[in-house]
Design a protein around this motif. Structure first.
Motif, PDB file in Angstrom:
ATOM      1  N   ARG A   1      84.488  58.861  37.017  1.00 56.61           N
ATOM      2  CA  ARG A   1      84.974  59.025  35.442  1.00 56.61           C
ATOM      3  C   ARG A   1      84.880  56.941  35.361  1.00 56.61           C
ATOM      4  O   ARG A   1      86.887  57.545  35.821  1.00 56.61           O
ATOM      5  N   CYS A   2      83.375  56.965  34.992  1.00 60.63           N
ATOM      6  CA  CYS A   2      84.351  54.986  34.909  1.00 60.63           C
ATOM      7  C   CYS A   2      85.364  54.552  33.723  1.00 60.63           C
ATOM      8  O   CYS A   2      85.010  55.124  32.773  1.00 60.63           O
ATOM      9  N   LEU A   3      86.148  54.123  33.805  1.00 57.05           N
ATOM     10  CA  LEU A   3      87.097  53.630  32.686  1.00 57.05           C
ATOM     11  C   LEU A   3      86.782  52.438  32.427  1.00 57.05           C
ATOM     12  O   LEU A   3      87.580  51.396  31.883  1.00 57.05           O
ATOM     13  N   LEU A   4      85.708  51.845  33.740  1.00 57.07           N
ATOM     14  CA  LEU A   4      85.511  49.811  32.555  1.00 57.07           C
ATOM     15  C   LEU A   4      84.840  49.434  31.202  1.00 57.07           C
ATOM     16  O   LEU A   4      85.754  48.681  30.533  1.00 57.07           O
ATOM     17  N   CYS A   5      84.365  50.729  30.631  1.00 58.44           N
ATOM     18  CA  CYS A   5      83.122  50.147  29.017  1.00 58.44           C
ATOM     19  C   CYS A   5      83.311  51.187  28.514  1.00 58.44           C
ATOM     20  O   CYS A   5      83.300  52.120  29.287  1.00 58.44           O
ATOM     21  N   PRO A   6      83.153  50.919  28.050  1.00 52.45           N
ATOM     22  CA  PRO A   6      83.347  52.599  26.536  1.00 52.45           C
ATOM     23  C   PRO A   6      82.014  53.467  27.193  1.00 52.45           C
ATOM     24  O   PRO A   6      82.436  54.287  26.208  1.00 52.45           O
ATOM     25  N   ARG A   7      81.063  53.253  27.662  1.00 56.45           N
ATOM     26  CA  ARG A   7      80.349  53.991  28.040  1.00 56.45           C
ATOM     27  C   ARG A   7      81.253  55.262  28.747  1.00 56.45           C
ATOM     28  O   ARG A   7      80.743  56.438  28.501  1.00 56.45           O
ATOM     29  N   ARG A   8      82.569  55.071  29.507  1.00 56.46           N
ATOM     30  CA  ARG A   8      82.815  56.165  29.912  1.00 56.46           C
ATOM     31  C   ARG A   8      82.282  56.947  30.715  1.00 56.46           C
ATOM     32  O   ARG A   8      82.813  58.161  30.646  1.00 56.46           O
ATOM     33  N   CYS A   9      81.183  56.756  32.103  1.00 53.98           N
ATOM     34  CA  CYS A   9      80.399  57.036  32.594  1.00 53.98           C
ATOM     35  C   CYS A   9      80.872  57.935  33.486  1.00 53.98           C
ATOM     36  O   CYS A   9      82.261  57.814  33.804  1.00 53.98           O
ATOM     37  N   GLU A  10      80.212  59.362  33.452  1.00 47.70           N
ATOM     38  CA  GLU A  10      80.829  60.274  34.355  1.00 47.70           C
ATOM     39  C   GLU A  10      79.741  60.270  35.251  1.00 47.70           C
ATOM     40  O   GLU A  10      78.401  60.965  34.734  1.00 47.70           O
ATOM     41  N   ARG A  16      74.821  56.693  40.243  1.00 45.48           N
ATOM     42  CA  ARG A  16      75.596  55.695  39.267  1.00 45.48           C
ATOM     43  C   ARG A  16      75.617  55.393  38.033  1.00 45.48           C
ATOM     44  O   ARG A  16      75.397  56.603  37.718  1.00 45.48           O
ATOM     45  N   GLY A  17      77.231  55.294  37.739  1.00 46.80           N
ATOM     46  CA  GLY A  17      76.686  54.947  36.564  1.00 46.80           C
ATOM     47  C   GLY A  17      75.263  54.131  35.301  1.00 46.80           C
ATOM     48  O   GLY A  17      74.407  53.259  36.381  1.00 46.80           O
ATOM     49  N   THR A  18      75.478  53.865  34.361  1.00 45.43           N
ATOM     50  CA  THR A  18      74.296  53.735  33.794  1.00 45.43           C
ATOM     51  C   THR A  18      74.321  51.689  33.652  1.00 45.43           C
ATOM     52  O   THR A  18      72.927  51.631  33.749  1.00 45.43           O
ATOM     53  N   CYS A  19      75.059  51.443  34.470  1.00 44.43           N
ATOM     54  CA  CYS A  19      74.375  49.992  34.449  1.00 44.43           C
ATOM     55  C   CYS A  19      74.251  49.634  36.341  1.00 44.43           C
ATOM     56  O   CYS A  19      73.420  48.968  36.464  1.00 44.43           O
ATOM     57  N   GLY A  20      74.321  50.798  36.784  1.00 41.68           N
ATOM     58  CA  GLY A  20      73.761  50.936  37.849  1.00 41.68           C
ATOM     59  C   GLY A  20      73.871  49.975  39.293  1.00 41.68           C
ATOM     60  O   GLY A  20      73.190  49.749  39.739  1.00 41.68           O
ATOM     61  N   VAL A  21      75.321  49.819  39.374  1.00 42.40           N
ATOM     62  CA  VAL A  21      75.559  48.700  40.236  1.00 42.40           C
ATOM     63  C   VAL A  21      77.155  49.503  40.363  1.00 42.40           C
ATOM     64  O   VAL A  21      78.241  48.985  41.229  1.00 42.40           O
ATOM     65  N   ARG A  22      77.847  50.318  39.953  1.00 47.97           N
ATOM     66  CA  ARG A  22      78.398  51.210  40.751  1.00 47.97           C
ATOM     67  C   ARG A  22      77.841  52.862  40.742  1.00 47.97           C
ATOM     68  O   ARG A  22      78.205  53.487  40.165  1.00 47.97           O
ATOM     69  N   GLU A  23      79.030  52.900  42.431  1.00 44.14           N
ATOM     70  CA  GLU A  23      77.978  54.140  42.390  1.00 44.14           C
ATOM     71  C   GLU A  23      79.672  54.971  42.980  1.00 44.14           C
ATOM     72  O   GLU A  23      80.286  54.176  43.843  1.00 44.14           O
ATOM     73  N   GLU A  75      84.844  58.538  46.140  1.00 41.51           N
ATOM     74  CA  GLU A  75      85.079  57.383  46.439  1.00 41.51           C
ATOM     75  C   GLU A  75      84.123  56.226  45.020  1.00 41.51           C
ATOM     76  O   GLU A  75      83.227  56.175  45.450  1.00 41.51           O
ATOM     77  N   TYR A  76      84.979  55.277  44.099  1.00 40.46           N
ATOM     78  CA  TYR A  76      84.125  54.701  42.943  1.00 40.46           C
ATOM     79  C   TYR A  76      84.091  53.288  43.419  1.00 40.46           C
ATOM     80  O   TYR A  76      84.697  52.546  43.938  1.00 40.46           O
ATOM     81  N   ARG A  77      82.821  53.063  43.761  1.00 40.66           N
ATOM     82  CA  ARG A  77      82.772  51.613  44.385  1.00 40.66           C
ATOM     83  C   ARG A  77      81.345  50.664  43.510  1.00 40.66           C
ATOM     84  O   ARG A  77      80.511  51.193  43.238  1.00 40.66           O
ATOM     85  N   CYS A  94      74.191  44.745  33.214  1.00 38.51           N
ATOM     86  CA  CYS A  94      74.988  44.644  32.965  1.00 38.51           C
ATOM     87  C   CYS A  94      74.785  46.133  31.774  1.00 38.51           C
ATOM     88  O   CYS A  94      74.460  47.523  32.268  1.00 38.51           O
ATOM     89  N   ASN A  95      75.519  46.498  30.485  1.00 37.91           N
ATOM     90  CA  ASN A  95      76.408  47.235  30.217  1.00 37.91           C
ATOM     91  C   ASN A  95      75.635  47.993  29.063  1.00 37.91           C
ATOM     92  O   ASN A  95      75.368  49.312  28.966  1.00 37.91           O
ATOM     93  N   ILE A  96      74.447  46.871  28.542  1.00 39.21           N
ATOM     94  CA  ILE A  96      73.644  47.336  27.806  1.00 39.21           C
ATOM     95  C   ILE A  96      72.449  47.064  27.368  1.00 39.21           C
ATOM     96  O   ILE A  96      71.785  46.737  28.572  1.00 39.21           O
ATOM     97  N   VAL A 126      80.911  42.228  32.835  1.00 40.73           N
ATOM     98  CA  VAL A 126      81.674  42.866  32.819  1.00 40.73           C
ATOM     99  C   VAL A 126      81.523  44.334  33.830  1.00 40.73           C
ATOM    100  O   VAL A 126      82.216  44.639  34.085  1.00 40.73           O
ATOM    101  N   VAL A 127      80.460  44.048  34.270  1.00 37.03           N
ATOM    102  CA  VAL A 127      79.710  45.499  34.942  1.00 37.03           C
ATOM    103  C   VAL A 127      80.106  44.922  36.516  1.00 37.03           C
ATOM    104  O   VAL A 127      79.556  45.443  37.350  1.00 37.03           O
ATOM    105  N   TRP A 128      80.922  43.240  36.339  1.00 38.08           N
ATOM    106  CA  TRP A 128      80.835  42.924  38.107  1.00 38.08           C
ATOM    107  C   TRP A 128      82.203  42.570  37.627  1.00 38.08           C
ATOM    108  O   TRP A 128      82.654  41.531  38.654  1.00 38.08           O
TER     109      TRP A 128
END
Ligand code: SF4
Length: 338
Positions: A20-29, A35-42, A47-49, A86-88, A136-138
């Motif tokens: 679960r990503c804890l960087l932005c309020p989307r908290r992507c699982e 990848r998360g919604t922003c497409g730059v975290r996998e 292990e999250y990268r 971007c996350n939005i 935020v996403v980088w």
């Protein structure tokens, strides 16, 4: 080609190799290899990268006024850079070619945080701006740049949508010199329908930045018929005054048709002037107009004497009369980083 992954911060492990990503309020699982919604975290095997550490997709030397930051080292340059993502999704995004694509879909090149900071120190560029896309996403890359810059006596400013969780925001606040937040509107309707975001977390972010004592400026892009309702602008100004105080500058900027919002006309200048009048009437001290070059609303006025303190023409400073952080006529302190 997918860029080399780099260790990500602010995430937690879940069952079945999910994270679960804890960087932005989307908290992507995020499942393994997804990848998360922003497409730059996998997720790589549980292990999250981040895929955008050290990968620049845009860089320029801009006047700090272009960010815009009007109360932060006026008349100086900022080495401005972005990594993808971007996350939005704002339908009017001016930088959609870099914010709305995955890193392998656009051209990027390598810039280590140490290289960015050293370049600025060597060329006597006082500030680095994390901007254009959504820092935020980088986050990891931007944080490492800010740390390297601080070690070399260079400041870092962030230009963001403010859609970030509390802990990574606090860690930003520890290392950056100023933050500019795009305050999209004062309604959840606009955030949801026009930006795929949420108002509440952005309000939390603004309060937290203020409480952390980091210099803060706000921009509201005024989009005809969508966020230009006078009652909403008044409610926003009231909230800013009560929660952030009257000295936080706000810039009302002119919309031009862009990206997925090409059916609307540019914002009439008198609409921007009405927004400015409302904010001033609500007690805000520093209210600016943006994207209207040579308008008197570009200038900084002393809230006590009414004298022009900084005269601007677009991004150019014509005259800066502030002396020692004060109005030369009445000795009123002028908030900012001078
Ligand atoms: S930063 Fe990206 S991956 Fe993380 S929660 Fe936000 S949108 Fe999802």
């Amino acid at each position: 080609m997918v860029p080399e992954p780099h260790e990500a911060k602010h995430w937690e492990k879940l069952a079945d190799n999910k994270v679960r990503c804890l960087l932005c309020p989307r908290r992507c699982e995020v499942a393994d290899r997804e990848r998360g919604t922003c497409g730059v975290r996998e997720n790589r095997g549980g292990e999250y990268r981040t895929l955008v550490w050290g990968r620049v997709c845009s860089e320029n030397i801009d006047p700090i006024e272009k960010k815009p930051l009007f109360h932060y080292r006026p008349g100086t340059d900022a080495y401005s850079l972005a990594a993808p993502g971007c996350n939005i999704e704002c339908l009017f995004c001016q930088n959609w070619e870099i914010s709305q694509f995955r890193p392998e879909q656009i051209e990027t090149w390598e810039r280590s945080p140490a290289d960015v900071a050293s370049l600025c120190a060597e060329r006597a560029i006082p500030t680095i701006a994390l901007t254009y896309s959504e820092p935020v996403v980088w986050w990891e890359y931007g944080r490492d740049i800010a740390v390297a810059a601080k070690e070399r006596g260079v400041g870092t400013v962030v230009v963001s949508n403010g859609y970030i969780e509390e802990q990574p925001l606090h860690e930003w606040c520890d290392v950056v010199s100023a933050i500019k937040i795009d305050f999209k509107a004062f309604t959840q309707r606009f955030y949801r329908d026009t930006c795929s975001g949420d108002l509440g977390p952005v309000l939390d972010t603004l309060g937290r930045i203020k409480d952390a004592g980091v210099w803060l400026e706000l921009v509201m892009l005024v989009v005809p018929t969508l966020n230009d309702d006078e009652a909403e602008v008044r409610a926003m100004a009231k909230w800013i005054n009560q929660r952030l105080g009257p000295d936080v500058p706000i810039h009302f900027t002119r919309f031009h048709p862009m990206y997925k919002l090409t059916n609307l006309e540019p914002t009439p200048v008198d609409t921007l002037e009405k927004c400015r009048d409302i904010a001033l009437a609500e007690g805000l001290h520093f209210v600016y107009l943006g994207n209207v070059p040579r308008h008197p609303g570009e200038n900084t006025y002393c809230p006590r004497s009414g004298e022009i303190l900084i005269e601007r023409a677009g991004y150019t400073i014509l005259e800066n009369r502030i002396v020692g952080g004060k109005c030369p006529c009445c000795d009123q302190s002028v908030p900012g980083v001078w």
